[in-house]
Write an enzyme that holds these catalytic residues in place. Sequence first.
Site, PDB file in Angstrom:
ATOM      1  N   GLY A  13      67.492  47.904  -8.068  1.00 16.43           N
ATOM      2  CA  GLY A  13      66.945  46.547  -8.090  1.00 16.43           C
ATOM      3  C   GLY A  13      67.959  45.449  -7.821  1.00 16.43           C
ATOM      4  N   SER A  14      69.050  45.770  -7.110  1.00 17.95           N
ATOM      5  CA  SER A  14      70.053  44.718  -6.888  1.00 17.95           C
ATOM      6  C   SER A  14      69.500  43.594  -6.010  1.00 17.95           C
ATOM      7  CB  SER A  14      71.349  45.291  -6.307  1.00 17.95           C
ATOM      8  OG  SER A  14      71.183  45.664  -4.967  1.00 17.95           O
ATOM      9  N   ASN A  15      68.636  43.932  -5.034  1.00 20.33           N
ATOM     10  CA  ASN A  15      68.040  42.864  -4.215  1.00 20.33           C
ATOM     11  C   ASN A  15      67.092  41.996  -5.038  1.00 20.33           C
ATOM     12  OD1 ASN A  15      68.772  42.936  -1.214  1.00 20.33           O
ATOM     13  ND2 ASN A  15      68.514  45.108  -1.708  1.00 20.33           N
ATOM     14  N   LYS A  92      57.546  53.982  -2.066  1.00 22.49           N
ATOM     15  CA  LYS A  92      56.196  54.484  -1.803  1.00 22.49           C
ATOM     16  C   LYS A  92      55.593  53.743  -0.619  1.00 22.49           C
ATOM     17  CE  LYS A  92      56.094  57.393  -5.096  1.00 22.49           C
ATOM     18  NZ  LYS A  92      55.965  58.815  -4.843  1.00 22.49           N
ATOM     19  N   ILE A  94      53.019  51.608   1.419  1.00 22.58           N
ATOM     20  CA  ILE A  94      52.105  50.515   1.048  1.00 22.58           C
ATOM     21  C   ILE A  94      50.719  50.845   1.586  1.00 22.58           C
ATOM     22  CG2 ILE A  94      51.640  48.034   1.307  1.00 22.58           C
ATOM     23  CD1 ILE A  94      54.173  48.693  -0.307  1.00 22.58           C
ATOM     24  N   HIS A 110      65.726  46.551   5.149  1.00 27.57           N
ATOM     25  CA  HIS A 110      66.129  47.919   5.500  1.00 27.57           C
ATOM     26  C   HIS A 110      67.604  47.914   5.918  1.00 27.57           C
ATOM     27  CE1 HIS A 110      65.305  52.038   6.761  1.00 27.57           C
ATOM     28  NE2 HIS A 110      66.130  51.809   7.766  1.00 27.57           N
ATOM     29  N   ASP A 151      58.828  50.799   8.727  1.00 27.19           N
ATOM     30  CA  ASP A 151      59.958  50.136   9.395  1.00 27.19           C
ATOM     31  C   ASP A 151      59.670  49.653  10.817  1.00 27.19           C
ATOM     32  OD1 ASP A 151      61.430  50.750   7.102  1.00 27.19           O
ATOM     33  OD2 ASP A 151      62.137  52.640   7.926  1.00 27.19           O
TER      34      ASP A 151
END
Length: 207
Positions: A13-15, A92, A94, A110, A151
């Site tokens: 969860g750093s972003n 996961k 979407i 990404h 992506d």
Amino acid sequence: MLKNIAIFASGAGSNFKNIKTSIDNGNINGTIVLLISNNPNCGAVIFARRYKINCEIINDYRYKNIKEKDTQYKLVLDSYKTDLILLAGFMKKIPLNLINDYKNKIINIHPSLLPKYGGSGYYGIKIHQSVIKNNETETGVTIHFVTENYDEGPVIMQRKIIVRIDDTPEILSKRVLQIEHKVYQLVVKAFCSNKITVNKNKVIINE
Ligand code: GRF
């Protein structure tokens, strides 16, 4: 009007933390209303609980039926009047109903220069291992809208970095992550100030 932001995360969860800091510093015209995760023990969930951010766990254990699970995402997001969904290490797929209902409102980050090293199988350290194995001279970060295929959605912003001769996958992953933290907040800031438009799959960031 502040934009209501929902974060989707499965890992450290750093972003997520970085976006929250940027909001707390007054840089982004938004507020984090919700974290959705499939992993109740991940760093992102622990962080959300510590900072009293609403947290919803959606996974196969809680929702045995796929349709029920897909509907749950929508119910929760709608109940928080979500304006923007940020994927930040969400592992996961979407569901299609969300992609349609939140068209051009779901953003992913990404750690490669898409379309290179994107799609199923390219995640985490595997991306950086492949970059080094293939002797790439540059890599970077891509931020894009989310569409049906992994992506592949319209690119909002990319940043390149040089791959150094002494980079290992681990070092490269740390260097790329530092760039992620810089650019994700720029994109979120632009979105929350209504500066991003999409025209025929082309993204324009207005000054
Ligand atoms: C990041 O590298 C992001 O680009 C990718 O997953 C990773 C998540 O890292 N989609 P963190 O959980 O935000 O630290």
